[in-house]
Scaffold this motif. Sequence first.
Motif, PDB file in Angstrom:
ATOM      1  N   GLY A  91     -41.365 -28.371   3.606  1.00  0.00           N
ATOM      2  CA  GLY A  91     -42.558 -28.910   4.230  1.00  0.00           C
ATOM      3  C   GLY A  91     -43.801 -28.084   3.941  1.00  0.00           C
ATOM      4  N   LEU A  92     -43.645 -27.009   3.163  1.00  0.00           N
ATOM      5  CA  LEU A  92     -44.787 -26.165   2.811  1.00  0.00           C
ATOM      6  C   LEU A  92     -45.578 -26.799   1.672  1.00  0.00           C
ATOM      7  CD1 LEU A  92     -42.962 -22.709   2.835  1.00  0.00           C
ATOM      8  CD2 LEU A  92     -44.444 -23.658   4.616  1.00  0.00           C
ATOM      9  N   LEU A  93     -46.856 -26.410   1.557  1.00  0.00           N
ATOM     10  CA  LEU A  93     -47.663 -26.900   0.450  1.00  0.00           C
ATOM     11  C   LEU A  93     -47.053 -26.466  -0.879  1.00  0.00           C
ATOM     12  CD1 LEU A  93     -51.289 -26.118   1.714  1.00  0.00           C
ATOM     13  CD2 LEU A  93     -50.138 -28.328   1.672  1.00  0.00           C
ATOM     14  N   ASN A  94     -47.122 -27.344  -1.870  1.00  0.00           N
ATOM     15  CA  ASN A  94     -46.633 -26.967  -3.189  1.00  0.00           C
ATOM     16  C   ASN A  94     -47.659 -26.068  -3.881  1.00  0.00           C
ATOM     17  OD1 ASN A  94     -48.609 -28.644  -4.414  1.00  0.00           O
ATOM     18  ND2 ASN A  94     -47.210 -30.369  -4.537  1.00  0.00           N
ATOM     19  N   HIS A  95     -47.294 -25.533  -5.035  1.00  0.00           N
ATOM     20  CA  HIS A  95     -48.134 -24.548  -5.729  1.00  0.00           C
ATOM     21  C   HIS A  95     -49.533 -25.101  -6.032  1.00  0.00           C
ATOM     22  CE1 HIS A  95     -48.769 -20.912  -8.052  1.00  0.00           C
ATOM     23  NE2 HIS A  95     -49.303 -21.662  -8.999  1.00  0.00           N
ATOM     24  N   THR A  96     -49.592 -26.313  -6.541  1.00  0.00           N
ATOM     25  CA  THR A  96     -50.882 -26.923  -6.879  1.00  0.00           C
ATOM     26  C   THR A  96     -51.750 -27.098  -5.638  1.00  0.00           C
ATOM     27  OG1 THR A  96     -49.850 -28.087  -8.726  1.00  0.00           O
ATOM     28  CG2 THR A  96     -51.968 -28.934  -7.949  1.00  0.00           C
ATOM     29  N   ALA A  97     -51.160 -27.561  -4.544  1.00  0.00           N
ATOM     30  CA  ALA A  97     -51.914 -27.760  -3.309  1.00  0.00           C
ATOM     31  C   ALA A  97     -52.407 -26.436  -2.738  1.00  0.00           C
ATOM     32  CB  ALA A  97     -51.059 -28.500  -2.282  1.00  0.00           C
ATOM     33  N   ILE A  98     -51.595 -25.388  -2.859  1.00  0.00           N
ATOM     34  CA  ILE A  98     -52.019 -24.072  -2.385  1.00  0.00           C
ATOM     35  C   ILE A  98     -53.227 -23.593  -3.185  1.00  0.00           C
ATOM     36  CG2 ILE A  98     -51.377 -21.622  -2.309  1.00  0.00           C
ATOM     37  CD1 ILE A  98     -48.524 -22.548  -1.587  1.00  0.00           C
ATOM     38  N   LYS A  99     -53.173 -23.748  -4.499  1.00  0.00           N
ATOM     39  CA  LYS A  99     -54.306 -23.336  -5.338  1.00  0.00           C
ATOM     40  C   LYS A  99     -55.562 -24.126  -5.000  1.00  0.00           C
ATOM     41  CE  LYS A  99     -53.501 -23.185  -9.693  1.00  0.00           C
ATOM     42  NZ  LYS A  99     -52.987 -23.383 -11.051  1.00  0.00           N
ATOM     43  N   ASP A 100     -55.424 -25.434  -4.781  1.00  0.00           N
ATOM     44  CA  ASP A 100     -56.579 -26.266  -4.421  1.00  0.00           C
ATOM     45  C   ASP A 100     -57.173 -25.827  -3.087  1.00  0.00           C
ATOM     46  OD1 ASP A 100     -56.249 -27.745  -6.730  1.00  0.00           O
ATOM     47  OD2 ASP A 100     -55.258 -29.429  -5.744  1.00  0.00           O
ATOM     48  N   GLN A 101     -56.308 -25.598  -2.107  1.00  0.00           N
ATOM     49  CA  GLN A 101     -56.776 -25.177  -0.785  1.00  0.00           C
ATOM     50  C   GLN A 101     -57.447 -23.809  -0.860  1.00  0.00           C
ATOM     51  OE1 GLN A 101     -56.733 -27.064   2.003  1.00  0.00           O
ATOM     52  NE2 GLN A 101     -57.867 -25.468   3.055  1.00  0.00           N
ATOM     53  N   LEU A 102     -56.862 -22.901  -1.631  1.00  0.00           N
ATOM     54  CA  LEU A 102     -57.450 -21.573  -1.787  1.00  0.00           C
ATOM     55  C   LEU A 102     -58.835 -21.679  -2.420  1.00  0.00           C
ATOM     56  CD1 LEU A 102     -57.319 -18.506  -1.629  1.00  0.00           C
ATOM     57  CD2 LEU A 102     -56.106 -18.525  -3.830  1.00  0.00           C
ATOM     58  N   MET A 124     -70.474 -19.371   3.445  1.00  0.00           N
ATOM     59  CA  MET A 124     -70.691 -18.891   4.812  1.00  0.00           C
ATOM     60  C   MET A 124     -70.852 -17.365   4.870  1.00  0.00           C
ATOM     61  SD  MET A 124     -70.330 -21.787   6.491  1.00  0.00           S
ATOM     62  CE  MET A 124     -69.591 -21.836   8.083  1.00  0.00           C
ATOM     63  N   ARG A 125     -70.627 -16.714   3.736  1.00  0.00           N
ATOM     64  CA  ARG A 125     -70.689 -15.253   3.644  1.00  0.00           C
ATOM     65  C   ARG A 125     -69.767 -14.603   4.662  1.00  0.00           C
ATOM     66  NH1 ARG A 125     -74.754 -14.747   0.045  1.00  0.00           N
ATOM     67  NH2 ARG A 125     -76.649 -15.954   0.268  1.00  0.00           N
ATOM     68  N   THR A 126     -68.528 -15.102   4.720  1.00  0.00           N
ATOM     69  CA  THR A 126     -67.522 -14.553   5.625  1.00  0.00           C
ATOM     70  C   THR A 126     -66.358 -13.998   4.805  1.00  0.00           C
ATOM     71  OG1 THR A 126     -66.445 -16.716   5.823  1.00  0.00           O
ATOM     72  CG2 THR A 126     -68.083 -16.158   7.497  1.00  0.00           C
ATOM     73  N   PRO A 127     -65.649 -13.025   5.356  1.00  0.00           N
ATOM     74  CA  PRO A 127     -64.504 -12.473   4.619  1.00  0.00           C
ATOM     75  C   PRO A 127     -63.358 -13.483   4.569  1.00  0.00           C
ATOM     76  CG  PRO A 127     -64.711 -11.428   6.775  1.00  0.00           C
ATOM     77  CD  PRO A 127     -65.887 -12.339   6.614  1.00  0.00           C
ATOM     78  N   LEU A 128     -62.498 -13.303   3.590  1.00  0.00           N
ATOM     79  CA  LEU A 128     -61.343 -14.185   3.427  1.00  0.00           C
ATOM     80  C   LEU A 128     -60.166 -13.353   2.945  1.00  0.00           C
ATOM     81  CD1 LEU A 128     -60.135 -17.123   3.161  1.00  0.00           C
ATOM     82  CD2 LEU A 128     -60.846 -16.995   0.769  1.00  0.00           C
ATOM     83  N   SER A 129     -59.021 -13.584   3.521  1.00  0.00           N
ATOM     84  CA  SER A 129     -57.791 -12.928   3.073  1.00  0.00           C
ATOM     85  C   SER A 129     -56.796 -14.003   2.690  1.00  0.00           C
ATOM     86  CB  SER A 129     -57.189 -12.079   4.193  1.00  0.00           C
ATOM     87  OG  SER A 129     -58.067 -11.044   4.557  1.00  0.00           O
TER      88      SER A 129
END
Length: 171
Positions: A130-141, A151-156
Amino acid sequence: IDDSVALANYHAAILEQAGMVTRVINNPLEIMMPLLEFSPDLILMDVYMPECSGLELARVIRQLETFVSTPIVYLSAEKDLDKQFSAMSLGGDDFLVKPIQPQHLVSSLSNRIERSRLLRSFMVRDSLTGLLNHTAIKDQLEREVARANRMRTPLSFAMVDIDFFKTVNDT
């Protein structure tokens, strides 16, 4: 997306009363940044707008990989079925005719969004975990990096690779 401010706000109010989150755009030439920031489940637009028609806009939106599968629904006073079918063949998924009853608008869009979300989840999620696949993770990232920059906010971001995960799945 409708050049009529009053009509666009009216339709947005109907959809918001039904629990939907909306974003109104009155100038089709200013669509790209709000579209990328808002990432809608559905795009509702008029066909006839002065600077850029809905047909032209749909063709541009369909060229963006992120929005290839996002439903585009035309909401227009156009009653000619041939013109409606032509509009749908140029990137649209449905055609609703103005004036439209509020219940009809909400029902039509809710059903289209629900089906789209279900299909999208099949495409972007692993059927076992049920986790995002590799392509979806890259798109979301990519979207989150762009948002953090704007927004000039940090991201991890952390990605964990588990060795021999197949044995975990098998047991």
